[in-house]
Design an enzyme around this catalytic site. Structure first.
Site, short mmCIF file in Angstrom:
data_model
loop_
_atom_site.label_atom_id
_atom_site.label_comp_id
_atom_site.label_asym_id
_atom_site.label_seq_id
_atom_site.Cartn_x
_atom_site.Cartn_y
_atom_site.Cartn_z
N HIS A 51 87.45 27.02 -112.43
CA HIS A 51 87.85 26.05 -111.46
C HIS A 51 89.25 25.97 -111.44
O HIS A 51 89.82 25.80 -110.42
CB HIS A 51 87.16 24.72 -111.72
CG HIS A 51 85.81 24.28 -111.69
ND1 HIS A 51 85.01 24.56 -112.76
CD2 HIS A 51 85.07 24.27 -110.92
CE1 HIS A 51 83.80 24.45 -112.56
NE2 HIS A 51 83.65 24.23 -111.14
N GLY A 165 84.11 29.63 -105.26
CA GLY A 165 84.20 30.90 -106.07
C GLY A 165 83.11 31.97 -105.66
O GLY A 165 82.13 31.65 -105.14
N LYS A 167 81.48 33.63 -107.69
CA LYS A 167 80.24 33.57 -108.55
C LYS A 167 79.22 33.12 -107.83
O LYS A 167 77.74 33.47 -107.90
CB LYS A 167 80.68 32.76 -109.95
CG LYS A 167 79.50 32.67 -110.69
CD LYS A 167 79.80 31.97 -111.89
CE LYS A 167 78.44 31.42 -112.67
NZ LYS A 167 77.62 30.76 -111.69
N VAL A 194 85.72 34.53 -112.54
CA VAL A 194 86.53 34.44 -114.03
C VAL A 194 85.70 34.78 -114.93
O VAL A 194 84.51 33.88 -114.84
CB VAL A 194 87.32 33.14 -114.17
CG1 VAL A 194 87.91 33.25 -115.34
CG2 VAL A 194 88.27 32.95 -112.88
N LEU A 202 82.09 32.55 -116.39
CA LEU A 202 82.14 31.17 -116.64
C LEU A 202 81.28 30.13 -115.70
O LEU A 202 81.31 30.54 -114.41
CB LEU A 202 83.64 30.69 -116.39
CG LEU A 202 84.60 31.19 -117.47
CD1 LEU A 202 86.16 30.84 -117.16
CD2 LEU A 202 84.39 30.80 -118.63
N SER A 204 79.54 25.89 -115.77
CA SER A 204 79.59 24.51 -116.30
C SER A 204 78.25 24.47 -117.11
O SER A 204 78.26 23.80 -118.17
CB SER A 204 79.61 23.48 -115.10
OG SER A 204 80.55 23.32 -114.44
#
Length: 396
Positions: A51, A165, A167, A194, A202, A204
């Site tokens: 983030h 992102g 991702k 990232v 990465l 959460s």
């Protein structure tokens, strides 16, 4: 009620405005918004370095005089029955610190009643067929909930540009499609994933993993890189690695799929085991599976469960021979994740480092004097060619 100014814990660290309801945010936006230079980064909180990369990219894009808003909202509409809505981490104090250090001006953390007044909305945005594939098949209705909240937050935050992102590749794809199909006046910029030093993307949700589960979770990124490397080998002497920041250029979609699936299958014997949901090699424009003779850019995506935690990951690949000249990072590329893209006519992105010292008081434009000059060792991004602009890019 006026917005709360979140004060840094230590002298010399930046502060950030915290707006906890719509009225506070509207007043703050009216005071500080800079037309053409207003950015948003949408999150569900539990912020991490990924983030922070989004926020720093937003700051670089709009410059020291622009406005960067980070939204923190755990959206109930995108959680299905039995998913982790109740246990999803809420870490607002830590989120404020990270947002401030990365260069945000405002953290908008609305209440559910601010986003959905009157309760659950009767009208929602449908993701259509794109939202029924892969993630949508395993999480029915998920992307309808995502698009509904993104549309709402676009209306509330009124950004010129929004950063998401890479991702969450399918999420990024359906948001771009919504923006294009429904004519939202906002530009969407994808920012590269990232990863931690061992390759784990990465997320959460990584905090849910035990030590052994985390070791198994590394199989997702290993599968992606195994697929990439198999494609590079299949390319033979003509294959070559991409330029830095570009997707890897490979050959043979079939070799990529076989290697990625084999790596995931091997992890099913780990302890604890990996439980794969899918391996997909898809066109980033519509998330349909690419054929074995495909040329162009594709996304290799994987999803799996480790214990009670579900994880996703992906990488970009380009199939076919490299052209004589390198493709420019332009707004016309369907899965262009160029973090340094610049809207035509606005010039270069201005570097602004989060470690530049305390943020001056008052209007965010006051930061201009405190922002350091761009590092001459870092090449400036090149503005995209307006002749090849994609409506989805030039319009979360």
């Amino acid at each position: 009620m006026s917005p709360k100014l979140w004060k840094a814990a230590r002298p010399g660290e930046p502060d950030v405005e915290l707006c906890a309801d719509r009225a506070e945010f509207d007043r703050t936006l009216a005071r500080f918004a800079v037309p053409g230079h207003t950015a948003v980064v949408m999150t569900m909180g539990a912020l991490h370095s990924g983030h922070a990369s989004l926020i720093r990219t937003a700051r670089e894009r709009v410059g020291a005089k622009g406005l960067v808003t980070v939204t923190v909202f755990v959206n109930p509409l995108q959680f299905g029955a039995g998913e982790d809505l109740d246990r999803y981490p809420r870490t607002l104090d830590a989120d404020l610190r990270l947002a401030a250090e990365a260069g945000a001006d405002i953290v908008f953390a609305p209440r559910v009643e601010d986003v959905y007044p009157g309760g659950e909305p009767q009208v929602r945005v449908s993701a259509g067929p794109m939202g029924e594939r892969y993630e949508g098949a395993f999480r029915p209705g998920h992307f309808d909930g995502v698009l509904t909240v993104v549309a709402k937050l676009f209306h509330l935050t009124r950004p010129d540009v929004a950063f998401f992102g890479e991702k969450d590749a399918q999420q990024l794809a359906v948001i771009r499609r919504m923006v294009r199909d429904l004519n939202f006046p906002v530009e969407i910029v994808g920012v590269p994933t990232v990863r931690e030093g061992d390759g784990l993307a990465l997320s959460s949700r990584n905090r849910y993993l035990s030590g052994p589960e985390r070791a198994t979770a590394l199989s997702l990124s290993r599968a992606l890189f195994a697929g990439r490397d198999a494609g590079l080998l299949a390319a033979g002497p003509a294959g070559e690695r991409a330029v830095p920041g570009d997707a890897d250029r490979v050959a043979s979609p079939a070799a990529v799929r076989r290697a990625a699936r084999a790596a995931l299958e091997e992890a099913t014997d780990a302890e604890p085991p990996l439980v794969p949901d899918y391996v997909a090699l898809v066109d980033p424009a519509d998330f349909t599976e690419v054929p074995d003779d495909f040329t162009g850019e594709a996304v290799l995506a994987v999803a799996a469960r480790v214990g009670t935690t579900r994880l996703i990951d992906n990488i970009r690949l380009v199939f076919g021979p490299r052209p004589a000249t390198t493709r420019p990072e332009s707004a016309g590329h369907p899965a262009d994740g160029a973090a340094d893209a610049v809207r035509p006519g606005t010039g270069h992105a201005q570097a602004a480092r989060p470690d530049a010292g305390p943020a001056p008081a008052g209007h965010p434009a006051d930061r201009a004097a405190a922002a350091p000059a761009p590092d001459p060792a870092v090449p400036e991004p090149v503005a995209p060619d307006p002749a090849v602009a994609d409506p989805a890019r030039s319009t979360p």
